[in-house]
Write a protein that holds these residues in place. Structure first.
Motif: not given
Length: 385
Positions: A269-287
């Protein structure tokens, strides 16, 4: 050191999000560590068992007693060093919530078989001389504020009535995993009282403890003892102390499996939460990643930054979780000592905690790393937000 500093600064660009993720990982690691310790605790009695001790009980069930006369015949078996005996008493102190293990035993031989119970020789002597005397574990004595010389009354359940004892000694464990919650009193006191109240239950014991001259003779001595009483009215089952303890563990195997499953589900469960956090971070920093590529940084550099950030967040949470596990375990051992007399965190549990945190960081960082490393410059610069 510069790279680590960069990763930490990058991880905390969104302080609230990162902090909440770290707290989530820490809580998951605490839960994982405590659940794994609970599983280890279930096997504590097995691990503490001696290879030089056997237990003989009724072949049908531990509920059924054996005649006290068996002790003399067991002593004559080659390989037997000494024999002791006892009964599970099951007494209650004032209220059912005040549960702790209590046994009626033969004092001299029983204590001699258990060197892990450390007690002052003068207290052992006083206990042996007082028919109503008892010895109690350090934790139970501290729990109720008992001291040597105090009178204690237990309400019998298996053996009805009010049973009065005088504390003649307080023992402590030689090892950390020694149970310090038990109370032992004279089997003769139990038997004499039962003769007056329930005569048909007198001169019977719940189990025999047998010490061996050589631990490697355990199998043949067990078979010899059971052969003596084969086809009698009370046949016996003799096994090593470890096998006896494993019998209790096997009764609750389904519970252990459930606890183990829950411990892994918490990590997932916490793996999914952390993955979601990192995915959000990566999406915001694509530029940002596209800009870095235009400046000459390769995919390996981008991947290192994203993956490293995921590992840093997970490991900070893991270390925080490990640090919180110890006070949590101490609280459980102190406040719930009647259920968990020993609740110590093993070194291998700490290793598993940190490994679990590392796995969370690795798995959570895989997709964001791939996304950041493979984004095209044109596609990245076209994205806004």
């Amino acid at each position: 050191m510069f790279i680590l500093k960069l990763l930490i600064r990058n991880a905390f660009r969104h302080k609230l999000r990162t902090t909440l993720t770290i707290v989530g990982v820490a809580i998951a690691i605490v839960a994982f560590g405590l659940l794994r310790t609970l599983v280890d605790l279930w096997y504590a009695g097995v691990e503490a068992s001696s290879a030089s001790r056997l237990i003989t009980r009724n072949a049908i069930s531990l509920v059924f007693p054996l005649p006290i006369s068996y002790k003399d015949r067991i002593r004559q078996v080659p390989g037997v060093k000494d024999v002791s005996w006892g009964n599970w008493f099951g007494g209650i102190y004032k209220d059912e919530k005040n549960f702790f293990p209590n046994f009626a035993v033969e004092p001299k031989s029983y204590l001699a078989m258990y060197p892990e119970y450390v007690i002052d020789p003068s207290q052992v002597k006083a206990f042996a001389l007082d028919r109503k005397g008892c010895i109690v574990g350090r934790k139970t004595a501290e729990r109720f504020g008992w001291k040597v010389g105090d009178q204690v009354t237990l309400r019998g359940t298996i053996f009805p009535g009010q049973w009065d004892f005088v504390i003649r000694g307080i023992y402590r464990g030689a090892q950390k995993n020694t149970d310090e919650t038990q109370l032992f009193f004279h089997w003769d006191y139990l038997n004499e009282t039962v003769k007056k109240t329930i005569a048909r239950r007198a001169d019977q014991v719940g189990f025999y403890m047998i010490s061996l001259t050589k631990p490697e003779q355990a199998a043949e001595v067990s078979l010899a003892i059971d052969a003596i009483f084969k086809n009698s009215l009370a046949e016996t089952l003799t096994e090593t102390e470890k096998a006896f303890q494993m019998g209790f563990v096997s009764m609750t195997e389904a519970i252990l499996v459930a606890i183990q499953i829950v411990s892994y589900v918490v990590i997932v469960i916490i793996m999914v939460v952390a993955a979601n956090t990192m995915a959000m971070t990566a999406r915001e920093r694509i530029a940002e990643y596209a800009t870095l590529k235009t400046l000459g940084f390769g995919a390996i550099h981008i991947a290192g930054v994203v993956f490293g950030e995921s590992i840093v967040i997970a490991m900070i949470g893991g270390i925080a979780g490990v640090a919180c596990t110890f006070p949590a375990a101490h609280w459980i051992e102190t406040e719930l000592s009647q259920f968990f007399p020993v609740f110590s965190i093993a070194p291998q549990t700490i290793v598993m905690d940190l490994a679990a945190a590392l796995v969370v960081g690795v798995v959570a960082g895989i997709f964001p790393t791939w996304r950041g490393a493979t984004i095209g410059i044109a596609d990245g610069l076209r994205r806004i937000g």
